[in-house]
Design a protein around this motif. Structure first.
Motif, PDB file in Angstrom:
ATOM      1  N   VAL A 178     -10.999  40.237  57.363  1.00 31.36           N
ATOM      2  CA  VAL A 178     -12.295  39.986  56.729  1.00 31.36           C
ATOM      3  C   VAL A 178     -12.679  41.139  55.812  1.00 31.36           C
ATOM      4  O   VAL A 178     -13.146  40.934  54.680  1.00 31.36           O
ATOM      5  N   LEU A 179     -12.477  42.365  56.272  1.00 36.87           N
ATOM      6  CA  LEU A 179     -12.836  43.537  55.467  1.00 36.87           C
ATOM      7  C   LEU A 179     -12.019  43.594  54.176  1.00 36.87           C
ATOM      8  O   LEU A 179     -12.567  43.829  53.095  1.00 36.87           O
ATOM      9  N   PHE A 180     -10.706  43.390  54.287  1.00 35.17           N
ATOM     10  CA  PHE A 180      -9.847  43.460  53.101  1.00 35.17           C
ATOM     11  C   PHE A 180     -10.223  42.401  52.064  1.00 35.17           C
ATOM     12  O   PHE A 180     -10.405  42.698  50.875  1.00 35.17           O
ATOM     13  N   PHE A 181     -10.341  41.146  52.510  1.00 35.09           N
ATOM     14  CA  PHE A 181     -10.569  40.074  51.547  1.00 35.09           C
ATOM     15  C   PHE A 181     -12.023  40.016  51.084  1.00 35.09           C
ATOM     16  O   PHE A 181     -12.300  39.596  49.952  1.00 35.09           O
ATOM     17  N   THR A 184     -12.082  42.527  48.366  1.00 27.70           N
ATOM     18  CA  THR A 184     -11.493  41.972  47.145  1.00 27.70           C
ATOM     19  C   THR A 184     -12.503  41.114  46.394  1.00 27.70           C
ATOM     20  O   THR A 184     -12.646  41.221  45.170  1.00 27.70           O
ATOM     21  N   GLN A 185     -13.200  40.256  47.112  1.00 26.93           N
ATOM     22  CA  GLN A 185     -14.212  39.410  46.479  1.00 26.93           C
ATOM     23  C   GLN A 185     -15.322  40.261  45.862  1.00 26.93           C
ATOM     24  O   GLN A 185     -15.793  39.982  44.750  1.00 26.93           O
ATOM     25  N   PHE A 186     -15.749  41.295  46.583  1.00 23.55           N
ATOM     26  CA  PHE A 186     -16.819  42.156  46.068  1.00 23.55           C
ATOM     27  C   PHE A 186     -16.393  42.856  44.785  1.00 23.55           C
ATOM     28  O   PHE A 186     -17.129  42.865  43.785  1.00 23.55           O
ATOM     29  N   ALA A 191     -19.054  43.804  41.982  1.00 24.55           N
ATOM     30  CA  ALA A 191     -19.098  45.231  41.703  1.00 24.55           C
ATOM     31  C   ALA A 191     -19.245  45.493  40.207  1.00 24.55           C
ATOM     32  O   ALA A 191     -19.035  44.601  39.367  1.00 24.55           O
ATOM     33  N   ASP A 192     -19.593  46.729  39.885  1.00 20.86           N
ATOM     34  CA  ASP A 192     -19.645  47.142  38.482  1.00 20.86           C
ATOM     35  C   ASP A 192     -18.268  47.048  37.850  1.00 20.86           C
ATOM     36  O   ASP A 192     -17.243  47.064  38.547  1.00 20.86           O
TER      37      ASP A 192
END
Length: 241
Positions: A178-181, A184-186, A191-192
């Protein structure tokens, strides 16, 4: 998600569990509905799994005679843990139903009943209990300390560690994916602009950890089945404590 407010209500994780159970049953049915002398496709995969459990767990730990007797139980535990774990890396499911304590606890209780049944049937209840918790050839005063330790180790910690080991490993793997993917989405969408460069790294990290999780999925099934066989063997030889 279904039957809310009734004793039969089903949440998403229970539906995943039922789905993977159905997949396991379908796999075994299709693999062995018309077995051939020279196996092909699913039969070949199914036989490889059964042979692995028989030779590497049952025969190795219990011996050929006892291994044949307890093979159905050990194989059931192995394949159940394996298939329920696989949902953790299937897109759309994304979590092992062993990541919640219910199913690991049920499997641990089955193992617990099995090895205690074996010991009690062979020695009788009191002889089995005495053989399991009384360490021979030690000073009598030491029994005050050793008997509670042996009792907790044999009859409390075994089911507890079986349960927690499986649940914790699968839950930890789920959280890492969950953290990795999610990262990735963020990086890609929220993100900037300058942070988007990190998205390939988090994606590669997620893919790499998915491969590692496949190894963990198999290892947890192997370890759970192996320890069940070990505990049965210890119960069979409780008088050799």
């Amino acid at each position: 998600m279904l039957f809310e407010g009734t004793p039969f209500e089903l949440d998403r994780l229970m539906l995943v569990r039922l789905l993977m159970t159905a997949v396991l049953i379908a796999f075994l049915f299709l693999a062995f509905r018309a077995p051939r002398i020279v196996p092909k496709r699913l039969q070949n995969i199914g036989e490889m799994g059964l042979v692995f459990v028989k030779e590497q767990i049952c025969d190795e730990i219990l011996g050929k005679e006892s291994g044949r007797k307890f093979f159905p139980l050990i194989a059931t535990i192995f394949f159940t843990v394996l298939f329920l774990n696989f949902s953790g890396v299937i897109p759309g499911l994304n979590i092992s139903s062993n990541a919640r304590i219910g199913m690991p606890l049920v499997l641990a209780v089955v193992a617990y009943i099995a090895f205690n049944y074996v010991g009690i049937k062979k020695y009788g209840f009191f002889t089995y209990m005495r053989s399991s918790i009384v360490v021979p050839n030690v000073p009598p005063a030491m029994h005050v300390l050793l008997i509670p330790i042996e009792f907790i180790s044999t009859f409390v910690l075994r089911p507890f560690t079986l349960t927690v080991r499986l649940m914790a490993n699968m839950l930890a793997g789920h959280i890492m994916l969950v953290l990795f993917f999610s990262a990735t989405q963020f990086f890609l969408f929220d993100a900037d602009a300058w942070m988007k460069v990190f998205s390939p790294f988090s994606l590669l990290g997620g893919l790499a950890f998915t491969l590692f999780e496949l190894l963990v999925i198999f290892l947890q099934a192997y370890v759970f089945a192996l320890l069940t066989a070990v505990y049965i063997s210890l119960a069979q030889h409780a008088d050799e404590h």
